[in-house]
Design an enzyme around this catalytic site. Structure first.
Site, short mmCIF file in Angstrom:
data_model
loop_
_atom_site.label_atom_id
_atom_site.label_comp_id
_atom_site.label_asym_id
_atom_site.label_seq_id
_atom_site.Cartn_x
_atom_site.Cartn_y
_atom_site.Cartn_z
N GLY A 117 39.34 27.35 51.15
CA GLY A 117 40.36 27.07 52.17
C GLY A 117 41.27 28.28 52.31
O GLY A 117 40.87 29.27 52.93
N SER A 184 34.98 31.73 48.16
CA SER A 184 35.77 31.93 49.37
C SER A 184 37.23 32.12 48.97
O SER A 184 37.52 32.99 48.16
CB SER A 184 35.57 30.74 50.32
OG SER A 184 36.06 31.02 51.60
N TRP A 185 38.18 31.32 49.51
CA TRP A 185 39.56 31.41 49.02
C TRP A 185 39.61 31.16 47.51
O TRP A 185 40.44 31.71 46.80
CB TRP A 185 40.45 30.43 49.75
CG TRP A 185 41.67 30.05 48.94
CD1 TRP A 185 41.89 28.89 48.26
CD2 TRP A 185 42.82 30.88 48.71
NE1 TRP A 185 43.11 28.94 47.62
CE2 TRP A 185 43.70 30.15 47.87
CE3 TRP A 185 43.21 32.16 49.11
CZ2 TRP A 185 44.92 30.63 47.44
CZ3 TRP A 185 44.44 32.67 48.68
CH2 TRP A 185 45.28 31.91 47.85
N ASP A 340 27.05 36.52 55.52
CA ASP A 340 28.27 35.73 55.50
C ASP A 340 29.17 36.18 56.65
O ASP A 340 29.64 37.31 56.67
CB ASP A 340 28.97 35.92 54.15
CG ASP A 340 30.15 34.98 53.94
OD1 ASP A 340 30.74 34.56 54.93
OD2 ASP A 340 30.46 34.71 52.77
N HIS A 368 27.66 31.90 54.24
CA HIS A 368 28.87 31.74 53.43
C HIS A 368 28.84 30.57 52.45
O HIS A 368 29.34 30.68 51.34
CB HIS A 368 30.08 31.58 54.36
CG HIS A 368 31.38 31.43 53.67
ND1 HIS A 368 31.96 32.46 52.94
CD2 HIS A 368 32.24 30.37 53.56
CE1 HIS A 368 33.11 32.06 52.44
NE2 HIS A 368 33.31 30.79 52.80
#
Length: 395
Positions: A117, A184-185, A340, A368
């Site tokens: 996120g 990711s985050w 990605d 991703h």
């Protein structure tokens, strides 16, 4: 997939379908009869037994790959679904309370999962990257996300607050140190946490590297990725009038913080669908539908945008790369999809060059999402490698 499997017993007997009773369905695993002395003290024990047997049989069917050790093999298949053995809520500030859960082995090697996120929250499938017999698996929803409260709240919600929360959770669960897993985050937060508390991290698995630099934000939210996905980009773009398109991040920030809840929801749906439509190499309809969920989308979009407007709350654009020396000693694997779109490979490559000691795995046919087969396989294998190292180093 092989037609035989190994039952979880001391004898390690290998069964094939040809050796099974004639009535045995070939699509189902075979469980030898229970001994006369085998008893259950309630449904919970039965459920746990079924989970353990199911886990063993399915993982024995897993494809394996060679590790650096020619005598060692690493499982690459996701583990079967499991349920938590404990859950709770931890009050981490006057405003925020975070949801946490534990699954797997209560006495196992602790690993904490950091979701993406920011604002994405955790899901049951996140448990499946880890061997439940070896790992004590800790998942939690970051401030404002998932089951944490208040929902979609931006007050006192910064990277440094989240790092403090991770430490509060570790202390609450009485864990001296743990393995850290983030994508990711979650890779951003994992790096920031590990650089802040390197003595508390036994190993790192990072996926879909996001360093929260201006060029990464501009790529995905200011039109760069539109060159690859113009059909997904245009609904995101068209929500914003032309006179405001100098900065989509700023324009969405105004709408996601509007006093009109319907304006917030409309912006949140557009923001979330843009990301969900580009998260897989091949479009994933189930993932895209998450953009229609106003509850999920509002937290996802508001919190993401809040962090991006504030540049991750980092003191400099290259903060995470500048502090790699603090974690150079930690066994680390970087997993990156070649195609990605959300977190392009340039970031993983920059981290690889700054941190050459880490294993660097590029999945050639993936985007991703952690749920793409090639990426999931590398993530499981990375955890298996750290499991092997932890066993060797155990006193």
């Amino acid at each position: 997939m092989r037609l035989g499997f190994k039952f979880a017993s001391k004898s390690n007997t290998f069964f094939t379908h040809s050796s099974l009773p004639p009535t045995f369905p070939p699509s189902l695993p075979y469980f030898p009869p229970l001994s006369k002395n085998f008893t259950f003290s309630g449904r919970k024990k039965l459920s746990l037994w079924v989970q353990r047997v199911g886990y063993k049989t399915e993982t024995q069917l897993s494809d394996k790959m060679e590790s650096g050790n020619p005598t060692e093999q690493l499982i690459r298949n996701l583990y079967p679904p499991i349920e938590p053995y404990s859950t709770g809520f931890l009050k981490v500030s006057d405003v925020h309370t975070i949801y946490w859960e534990q699954s797997g082995n209560p006495d196992g090697h602790p690993v904490v999962f950091l979701h993406g996120g920011p604002g994405g929250g955790t899901s049951p499938s996140n448990r499946r990257f880890f061997d439940p017999e070896f790992y004590r698996i800790i998942l939690f929803d970051q401030r404002g996300a998932g089951k944490s409260t208040p929902h979609a709240c931006l007050e006192n919600n910064t990277t440094w607050d989240l790092i403090d929360d991770i430490e509060k959770l570790r202390e609450h669960l009485k864990i001296p140190e743990w393995q850290v897993f983030g994508g990711s985050w979650g890779s951003t937060l994992a790096l920031a946490y590990s650089e802040s508390h390197p003595d508390k991290v036994t190993g790192l698995v990072l996926r879909g590297i996001f360093l929260l630099r201006k060029k990464e934000i501009d790529w995905f939210y200011e039109g760069g990725a539109a060159a690859i996905c113009p059909d997904a980009w245009e609904p995101f773009r068209d929500l914003i009038p032309e006179k405001e398109r100098e900065s989509f991040i700023t324009a969405y920030h105004r709408r996601l913080n509007s006093e009109d809840l319907e304006i917030q929801y409309a912006a949140a749906r557009a923001w979330t669908k843009w990301e969900m439509m580009t998260a897989h190499l091949l479009p994933n309809d189930e993932n895209i539908k998450r953009g229609d969920d106003d509850y999920f989308s509002l937290a996802f979009a508001r919190i993401e945008n809040h962090y991006f407007v504030n540049k991750g709350f980092f003191p400099s654009d290259s903060f995470l790369l500048d502090n790699v020396d603090k974690i150079r000693h930690i066994n680390t694997t970087i997993v990156q999809g070649r195609y990605d779109v959300c977190c392009p490979m340039m970031s993983a490559w920059d981290l690889h060059k700054a941190f050459p000691e880490a294993d660097f795995k590029v999945v050639p046919n993936a985007g991703h999402s952690a749920n793409e087969p090639g990426i999931a396989a590398e993530l499981v294998a990375a955890n298996e490698k750290l499991k092997s190292l932890a066993k060797k180093n155990k006193p």
